[in-house]
Enzyme design. Structure first.
Site, PDB file in Angstrom:
ATOM      1  N   LYS A  84     -89.995 -47.729  16.651  1.00  0.00           N
ATOM      2  CA  LYS A  84     -91.436 -47.981  16.665  1.00  0.00           C
ATOM      3  C   LYS A  84     -91.715 -49.458  16.394  1.00  0.00           C
ATOM      4  CE  LYS A  84     -95.745 -46.143  14.590  1.00  0.00           C
ATOM      5  NZ  LYS A  84     -96.282 -45.172  13.610  1.00  0.00           N
ATOM      6  N   SER A 159     -99.966 -42.117  15.190  1.00  0.00           N
ATOM      7  CA  SER A 159     -99.898 -43.406  15.846  1.00  0.00           C
ATOM      8  C   SER A 159     -98.593 -43.644  16.588  1.00  0.00           C
ATOM      9  CB  SER A 159    -100.085 -44.518  14.810  1.00  0.00           C
ATOM     10  OG  SER A 159     -98.995 -44.513  13.884  1.00  0.00           O
ATOM     11  N   SER A 183     -98.331 -39.412  11.403  1.00  0.00           N
ATOM     12  CA  SER A 183     -98.020 -40.129  12.640  1.00  0.00           C
ATOM     13  C   SER A 183     -96.623 -39.919  13.187  1.00  0.00           C
ATOM     14  CB  SER A 183     -98.262 -41.628  12.438  1.00  0.00           C
ATOM     15  OG  SER A 183     -99.629 -41.884  12.198  1.00  0.00           O
TER      16      SER A 183
END
Length: 519
Positions: A84, A159, A183
């Site tokens: 990420k 997210s 998330s």
């Protein structure tokens, strides 16, 4: 992409590790297969913001040479991974999905990155995300939407939608996500992947770009529970550079996953949280949840009802605590030290001051959702309102922690649906922030209390889209997640005849994208 490379991208990380250790395939072959897959489908999915093809292949070649020389290697050595874009990576851009960090190349690695490199996992690239991890849909990225591989017109969760979509579309067998209010778990539920939020402090936050420091936690995104356990064991453990890091060894996670895979849960007490169900949850989500409870009961688990009465206030408390901490953490992005700098042209006749540069930089660099939360957080922390808002939210947090403590006296793990609905259409909730926030209603309590949580795919809803079951355990008892999660996974796959992702529609070939380092 050849049939052989297609087969490699469909294997679990554990299966790839076995083949690599036996010499049946090389890391270069595995890494190249995944890079080819990215080239085939990521033009449609947009899971990646940055591709690290050359460096990933260099790592793979090094692992192959070390393995040929007989060196002892980590079990996951040579298995590729996606990271990420909120995890700092030396030599690779790290943007946190924001224009204010566009093009920033960190001079150091996060602890997680250091551990991945040391273990020999080729890093395929950085995945898309909501800006500074603020969002539930990955529609708040400054670099465009990520699409759900099950239906490209739908969100992949947020997210960390990029990491979940990369794993779900077979672009990576493993990924790293971060979970501030769900998330990792919520994207897992809507993409049919396994997502784990470890106990707060059990995985280092050093080198994670902070959103809310008391809530953020990095964790694994995978296709199987065992894969998650293996990755969790690699990235977890004490880090003296993180003041909140727990100075204790992790429990035996992969052993717990292997034990659970037998499907025997005799003696395990599973608590169903009364407050995390009912109104707001779709019929398909509720139906799959009840079916999963029946499977757990049939495996020998005792199902008990538990009440956590203060969970109904968790959403409100979270959306005061998170913005308050975010407004403090994001103050560093001022156009002075690193990242974007916007200088007024002076055409208005006013002096170009540091204050005006900061204002112009933040106005251009931050997106609407980030600005919304900074304003809310600054207000909650302001004189005269601190006790009424932020202070009260912290009191609610304490009550939620007490609810968990009481519930875990009655049950070994707690369960609920991970998300109230399946993936919604892109753009469907962008104009209604409150509706968007409700997607995290089931996942937020774990972050407020610091307890670990896992989302396991538990079927398809009536619309043919995946849903997830959330498992929660007491702090530092992450192994319980893996035992129960692996058992449910085995029971469901036995019923389905294979993994849930095997039932996903195949993505049509999309325009190829360069495998060179590019954004």
């Amino acid at each position: 992409m050849t049939a052989e490379s297609t087969d490699l991208t469909r294997l679990s990380a554990a299966a790839l590790a076995t083949k690599l250790a036996a010499g049946e395939v090389s890391s270069v072959e595995v890494t190249r297969a995944h890079l080819d897959r990215i080239g085939d489908v990521d033009g449609a999915v947009h899971a990646f913001l940055y591709l690290n093809g050359d460096d990933a292949l260099a790592t793979a070649r090094d692992v192959d040479a070390r393995r040929a020389a007989g060196e002892p290697l980590h079990v996951l050595a040579g298995v590729p991974i996606a990271v990420k874009d909120i995890v700092v990576t030396k030599g690779m851009p790290t943007t946190a999905g924001s224009k204010i960090l566009e093009g920033w190349v960190p001079p150091y690695d996060a602890t997680i990155t250091t551990r991945l490199r040391a273990a020999g996992l080729p890093i395929l690239g950085k995945t898309n995300m909501d800006e500074f991890a603020m969002g539930s849909s990955t529609e708040h990225s400054a670099y465009g939407n990520t699409h759900n591989p099950w239906d490209l017109d739908r969100i992949p969760g947020g997210s960390g939608g990029g990491s979940a979509a990369a794993v779900a579309s077979y672009e990576a067998p493993l990924a790293i996500g971060t979970d501030t209010g769900g998330s990792i778990r919520q994207p897992g539920a809507v993409t049919g992947t396994v997502g784990v939020k470890p106990t707060y402090g059990s995985v280092s936050r050093y080198g994670l770009i902070a959103l809310a420091s008391s809530l953020d936690q990095a964790g694994p995104v995978t296709r199987t529970v065992l894969d998650a356990a293996l990755l969790h064991e690699l990235i977890g453990g004490h880090d003296p550079r993180d003041s909140t890091s727990i100075d204790e060894p992790l429990p035996a996670l992969s052993a717990a996953a292997r034990r659970g895979a037998s499907g025997d849960l005799t003696g395990v007490r599973v608590g169903v949280i009364t407050e995390l169900g009912g109104e707001g949850y779709s019929d398909g989500v509720r139906a799959r949840f009840e079916e999963s409870l029946d499977l757990l009961r049939g495996a020998g688990a005792e199902i008990v009802e538990v009440s956590c009465p203060h969970f109904e206030y968790a959403l409100g408390a979270y959306y005061l605590i998170l913005p308050a901490e975010a407004s403090s953490n994001l103050a560093k992005f001022d156009g002075m030290r690193f990242g974007l700098r916007v200088t007024p042209d002076g055409s208005d006749g006013l002096a170009v001051t540091a204050e005006r540069v900061m204002s112009a930089t933040r106005g251009a660099g931050f997106g609407d959702e980030v600005k919304r939360r900074i304003i809310l957080g600054t207000y909650a922390l302001s004189a005269g309102y601190y006790d009424a808002y932020y202070g009260s939210a912290q009191k609610v947090r304490t009550l939620i922690q007490r609810d968990f403590a009481a519930a875990f006296e009655k049950a070994d793990v707690l369960v609920s649906p991970t998300a109230p609905t399946t993936a919604f259409k892109l753009g469907e909730k962008l104009d209604d922030p409150l509706a968007m926030y409700l997607n995290d209603v089931a996942t937020i309590p774990a972050n407020l209390a610091g307890v670990p949580g896992m989302s396991v795919p538990n079927g398809l809803s009536d619309d043919g889209l995946p849903v997830g079951l959330q498992i929660l355990a007491p702090a530092k008892a992450d192994d319980r997640l893996y035992r129960v999660g692996a058992a449910l996974e085995a029971l469901l796959e036995s019923r389905w005849g294979g993994p849930l992702l095997g039932r996903a529609p195949e993505l049509a070939r999309s325009p190829a994208i360069s495998l060179e380092a590019s954004r």
